[in-house]
Design a protein around this motif. Structure first.
Motif, PDB file in Angstrom:
ATOM      1  N   PHE A  98       9.270  -6.423  -6.697  1.00 51.92           N
ATOM      2  CA  PHE A  98      10.437  -5.730  -6.154  1.00 51.92           C
ATOM      3  C   PHE A  98      11.661  -5.860  -7.067  1.00 51.92           C
ATOM      4  CE2 PHE A  98       9.284  -5.484  -1.360  1.00 51.92           C
ATOM      5  CZ  PHE A  98       8.226  -4.661  -1.692  1.00 51.92           C
ATOM      6  N   GLU A  99      11.593  -6.797  -8.035  1.00 54.37           N
ATOM      7  CA  GLU A  99      12.698  -6.944  -8.997  1.00 54.37           C
ATOM      8  C   GLU A  99      12.648  -5.854 -10.055  1.00 54.37           C
ATOM      9  OE1 GLU A  99      14.700  -9.956  -9.267  1.00 54.37           O
ATOM     10  OE2 GLU A  99      13.649 -11.294  -7.872  1.00 54.37           O
ATOM     11  N   TYR A 100      11.528  -5.115 -10.093  1.00 54.74           N
ATOM     12  CA  TYR A 100      11.351  -4.151 -11.182  1.00 54.74           C
ATOM     13  C   TYR A 100      11.355  -2.710 -10.679  1.00 54.74           C
ATOM     14  CZ  TYR A 100      10.141  -8.070 -14.181  1.00 54.74           C
ATOM     15  OH  TYR A 100      10.171  -9.227 -14.904  1.00 54.74           O
ATOM     16  N   GLY A 101      12.265  -2.399  -9.778  1.00 53.89           N
ATOM     17  CA  GLY A 101      12.395  -1.004  -9.392  1.00 53.89           C
ATOM     18  C   GLY A 101      11.361  -0.544  -8.390  1.00 53.89           C
ATOM     19  N   ALA A 102      11.376  -1.118  -7.180  1.00 51.13           N
ATOM     20  CA  ALA A 102      10.459  -0.665  -6.133  1.00 51.13           C
ATOM     21  C   ALA A 102      11.030   0.579  -5.477  1.00 51.13           C
ATOM     22  CB  ALA A 102      10.265  -1.763  -5.093  1.00 51.13           C
ATOM     23  N   PRO A 103      10.242   1.633  -5.355  1.00 54.52           N
ATOM     24  CA  PRO A 103      10.737   2.838  -4.700  1.00 54.52           C
ATOM     25  C   PRO A 103      10.753   2.628  -3.183  1.00 54.52           C
ATOM     26  CG  PRO A 103       8.433   3.120  -5.210  1.00 54.52           C
ATOM     27  CD  PRO A 103       8.820   1.772  -5.746  1.00 54.52           C
ATOM     28  N   PRO A 104      11.601   3.354  -2.466  1.00 51.74           N
ATOM     29  CA  PRO A 104      11.486   3.343  -1.002  1.00 51.74           C
ATOM     30  C   PRO A 104      10.097   3.845  -0.634  1.00 51.74           C
ATOM     31  CG  PRO A 104      13.446   4.545  -1.716  1.00 51.74           C
ATOM     32  CD  PRO A 104      12.643   4.274  -2.944  1.00 51.74           C
ATOM     33  N   HIS A 105       9.435   3.141   0.259  1.00 50.92           N
ATOM     34  CA  HIS A 105       8.072   3.548   0.580  1.00 50.92           C
ATOM     35  C   HIS A 105       7.689   3.123   1.981  1.00 50.92           C
ATOM     36  CE1 HIS A 105       7.735  -0.569  -0.952  1.00 50.92           C
ATOM     37  NE2 HIS A 105       6.575  -0.660  -0.359  1.00 50.92           N
ATOM     38  N   GLY A 106       6.590   3.681   2.434  1.00 48.90           N
ATOM     39  CA  GLY A 106       6.093   3.346   3.762  1.00 48.90           C
ATOM     40  C   GLY A 106       4.686   3.868   3.894  1.00 48.90           C
ATOM     41  N   GLY A 107       4.021   3.479   4.954  1.00 51.68           N
ATOM     42  CA  GLY A 107       2.637   3.912   5.069  1.00 51.68           C
ATOM     43  C   GLY A 107       2.095   3.728   6.462  1.00 51.68           C
ATOM     44  N   ILE A 108       0.807   3.867   6.533  1.00 53.85           N
ATOM     45  CA  ILE A 108       0.142   3.808   7.822  1.00 53.85           C
ATOM     46  C   ILE A 108      -1.315   3.459   7.570  1.00 53.85           C
ATOM     47  CG2 ILE A 108      -0.529   6.266   7.850  1.00 53.85           C
ATOM     48  CD1 ILE A 108       0.355   6.253  10.862  1.00 53.85           C
ATOM     49  N   ALA A 109      -1.961   2.862   8.559  1.00 53.10           N
ATOM     50  CA  ALA A 109      -3.396   2.599   8.452  1.00 53.10           C
ATOM     51  C   ALA A 109      -4.042   2.950   9.778  1.00 53.10           C
ATOM     52  CB  ALA A 109      -3.655   1.136   8.111  1.00 53.10           C
ATOM     53  N   PHE A 110      -5.181   3.610   9.698  1.00 57.92           N
ATOM     54  CA  PHE A 110      -5.889   4.025  10.907  1.00 57.92           C
ATOM     55  C   PHE A 110      -7.181   3.241  11.048  1.00 57.92           C
ATOM     56  CE2 PHE A 110      -3.438   7.674   9.485  1.00 57.92           C
ATOM     57  CZ  PHE A 110      -2.757   8.009  10.643  1.00 57.92           C
ATOM     58  N   GLY A 111      -7.513   2.907  12.276  1.00 59.36           N
ATOM     59  CA  GLY A 111      -8.795   2.256  12.552  1.00 59.36           C
ATOM     60  C   GLY A 111      -9.883   3.313  12.548  1.00 59.36           C
ATOM     61  N   PHE A 112     -10.646   3.322  11.449  1.00 59.83           N
ATOM     62  CA  PHE A 112     -11.621   4.393  11.264  1.00 59.83           C
ATOM     63  C   PHE A 112     -12.761   4.306  12.288  1.00 59.83           C
ATOM     64  CE2 PHE A 112     -15.226   6.235   8.756  1.00 59.83           C
ATOM     65  CZ  PHE A 112     -14.772   7.536   8.786  1.00 59.83           C
ATOM     66  N   ASP A 113     -13.185   3.102  12.603  1.00 60.41           N
ATOM     67  CA  ASP A 113     -14.260   2.925  13.586  1.00 60.41           C
ATOM     68  C   ASP A 113     -13.813   3.408  14.962  1.00 60.41           C
ATOM     69  OD1 ASP A 113     -15.897   1.091  11.695  1.00 60.41           O
ATOM     70  OD2 ASP A 113     -13.945   0.116  11.847  1.00 60.41           O
ATOM     71  N   ARG A 114     -12.580   3.051  15.321  1.00 53.63           N
ATOM     72  CA  ARG A 114     -12.051   3.485  16.623  1.00 53.63           C
ATOM     73  C   ARG A 114     -11.895   4.994  16.687  1.00 53.63           C
ATOM     74  NH1 ARG A 114      -7.197  -0.740  18.118  1.00 53.63           N
ATOM     75  NH2 ARG A 114      -8.512  -2.583  18.276  1.00 53.63           N
TER      76      ARG A 114
END
Length: 581
Positions: free
Chosen positions: A517-533
């Motif tokens: 994060f000291e080297y220029g982290a972009p704003p970001h976000g994500g998601i994970a889905f339970g594939f089995d469910r």
RNA sequence: GGACUGGUAGUUCAGUUGGUUAGAAUGCCGCCCUGUCACGGCGGAGGUCGCGAGUUCGAGCCUCGUCCAGUCCGCCA
């Protein structure tokens, strides 16, 4: 190929074609001079005929075939004189001229049919036989289709599939890790990932602004019907996005899957803040296939001399339409249900608002007709309705009422398979207070970004801080969740402070991420889905085990290969490990 | 860690108040049957009642322990 066709493709327009089929003997029917054999492969079932008059030797041979023998049969396609409309291939049969037994089979311990006579335990032990059954085959095909369509959609949106390591580092936060000893580094251990969380954030720092992976994750926690120690996630992360961008992108994925896999056009998904979900459903993953939302009546019921209500922190109930005629027995059953230790209520009040307008309640002694009428009005009840009320500590009562709502949904048949009600739940609390350890824990994970306007609350009232976190819920099942991440090292440091990490802890566990994060982290976000469910919900199943080729049982055992199992003394030596049992 | 349910023929299950030789269905084996497709008919084999103690004249059934399976609570950032 040993075969010219599969057992599912021949039709009446193939009549008199010379074909060779391979497959398993599903069942044979001997009629004396005639023998019929149902030959099965992955694609279907085709009937073979052997005729004693035409070829006595071959017919006798066919009579000796046992269930699940693997055979090759050559012959001519013929239109049946007696057609079977229940089978896709029911208009034709094969007059067999040559028969080869490719392999014999022991009699299987259960029947290979949709309605098998085998129990769960036995079928798991012989999972390779169980998977020959049509229902299981269908489930795995559905899963495959979901996987392919997920890749298609994400690829079309410029996501790239990048693999992340399975041998990583143990961290004490969150679920228990599965741990793998390192032979080359005695006394040190890898951990299997609970999810690729930190790696996908590092990929964002690396500039891969849209990443996905359908990836195995591992958590060493107690299991349930919808939990496995190893399970599969559709793991995604994006840079330069707001929460809104993520919700839209993945609502797009969900709609694409509904359309391409189930052929269903879905309207835009509703959204609900966490607080709202708790207020209306007492639950952060409400099943929206039916109503019965909560009505709070704490003030209405207090101060009438009924001790249970007067002492209660929280009183609320649900209105059950048209159920005023519920018998004493039915009401007692529901009372017993909420009093089960797993549900945890200490009792249940009811008001029956009869069709003739009369009212009958379990608390008539304490509440006048006017009092009851006021309560019914609050619920918007009409004659014929039943109102069920729970009272007690807020959190516990919400949970119990939520269970009661679901139980009624089941009893009244309101949770229909084939109906899908997706929902985004947003604005989750950032932190959760733990009474035992007297500290806050991250509700989602420690990299979740607080809502900017709530950041000052970190100093004054951390429990009130809301997160930029969201869950996708379908029919009361949490199908996925994610958040906008912290990309600012000072805020991340502040977050670790609130979580009670020392500077040393933080550096030791997540130093690599903080360095990045000291080297220029972009704003970001994500998601994970339970594939089995997700597969299970789409397939209308009850247990994710039915959508996993080789699942483990509820003690984390694979009863087919009998694992986990002991290892040899030499192996322990090599790993510098001593057992302490 | 806790609650509940179950364990009887290859399989799925029934088994009354503790009482003679533990039943049914299905599967399996044998014989018969030329239009079946959950074929049909006749006959047959098949049991350490999960395991171990205990109570009793006597236990599949009652008690305790234990193992296994399943559902749930806790747990699962």
């Amino acid at each position: 190929m040993l075969r010219t066709h599969t057992c599912g493709e021949l039709r009446v327009n193939n009549t008199s074609l010379e074909v060779t089929l391979c497959g398993w003997v599903q069942r044979s029917r001997e009629m004396g001079g005639l023998t019929f054999i149902d030959l099965r492969d992955r694609y279907g079932i085709t009937q073979l005929v052997f005729n004693m008059e035409k070829n006595p030797a071959l017919c006798a041979e066919a009579g000796k075939l046992g269930r699940e023998y693997v055979i090759k049969a050559k012959g001519k396609v013929a239109e049946r004189s007696n057609k079977n409309p229940k089978m896709p291939t029911g208009d034709i049969e094969i007059n067999v001229e040559e028969l080869t037994v490719l392999n014999t089979s022991k009699v299987p311990p259960f029947t290979i049919e949709d309605n098998t006579d085998g129990g769960e335990e036995l079928r798991m032990k012989y999972r390779y036989l169980d998977l020959r059954r049509q229902t299981n085959k269908k489930n795995l095909e559905l899963r495959h289709k979901l996987s392919i369509e997920t890749r298609n959609y994400l690829n079309s949106q410029d996501f790239i599939d990048i693999e992340t390591p399975y041998l990583i580092k143990s961290t004490p936060e969150g679920a228990r890790d599965f741990v793998v000893p390192s032979r080359m580094n005695p006394g040190q251990f890898y951990a299997l990932p609970q999810s690729p969380q930190t790696f996908k954030q590092l990929l964002m720092v690396a500039g891969f602004d849209r990443y996905f992976q359908i990836v195995r994750c591992f958590r060493d926690e107690d299991l349930r019907a919808d939990r496995q120690p190893e399970f599969t996630q559709i793991d995604c992360e994006m840079s330069f996005v707001t929460q809104e961008d993520i919700l839209n992108t993945f609502e797009g994925l969900a709609k694409h899957l509904f359309k391409s896999v189930l052929n269903m056009e879905m309207a835009d998904f509703p959204r609900m803040a966490y607080d709202e979900a708790m207020r209306l459903y007492g639950c952060d993953k409400p099943d929206l296939r039916f109503g019965m939302t909560f009505t709070g009546i704490t003030l209405l019921m207090k101060g009438k001399g009924f001790k249970v209500a007067d002492d209660a922190e929280f009183i609320a109930g649900i209105k059950v339409d048209g159920c005023a005629e519920y018998s004493r027995k039915q009401l007692d059953e529901l009372t017993d249900y909420v009093k089960r230790p797993q549900v945890g209520a200490s009792g249940m009040m009811y008001i029956r608002y009869a069709a003739d307008g009369s009212m009958k309640s379990s608390v008539d002694k304490f509440y006048s007709a006017d009092d009851l009428a006021a309560i019914l009005k609050q619920f918007g009840a009409v004659p014929g309705d039943l109102v069920l009320i729970l009272a007690g500590a807020e959190e516990k009562t919400q949970k119990a009422l939520s269970e009661l709502r679901l139980e009624l949904g089941r009893r009244l048949g309101l949770m229909k398979t084939g109906e899908f009600k997706p929902l985004w739940v947003t604005d989750f609390p950032l932190l959760e207070w733990d009474e035992e350890t007297k500290r806050f824990y991250a509700k989602h994970h420690p990299f979740t970004s607080p809502k900017p306007e709530d950041i000052p609350l970190l100093d004054t009232d951390p429990a009130k801080v809301r997160a930029n976190a969201y869950d996708l819920v379908i029919n009361g099942t949490e199908i996925g969740g994610g958040s906008i991440r912290i990309h600012n090292k000072d805020l991340q440091r502040r977050m670790f402070e609130v979580l009670g990490f020392t500077e040393e802890d933080a550096v030791n566990q997540f130093g690599f991420l903080m360095n990045a994060f000291e080297y220029g982290a972009p704003p970001h976000g994500g998601i994970a889905f339970g594939f089995d469910r997700w597969s299970t919900i789409f397939g209308g199943g009850e247990s994710i085990r039915d959508f996993i080729a080789f699942p483990k049982n509820n003690s984390g055992r694979d009863v087919m290969i009998d694992s986990p199992s002991a290892i040899k003394e030499e192996q322990f030596k090599e790993l510098s490990i001593k057992l302490n049992l």
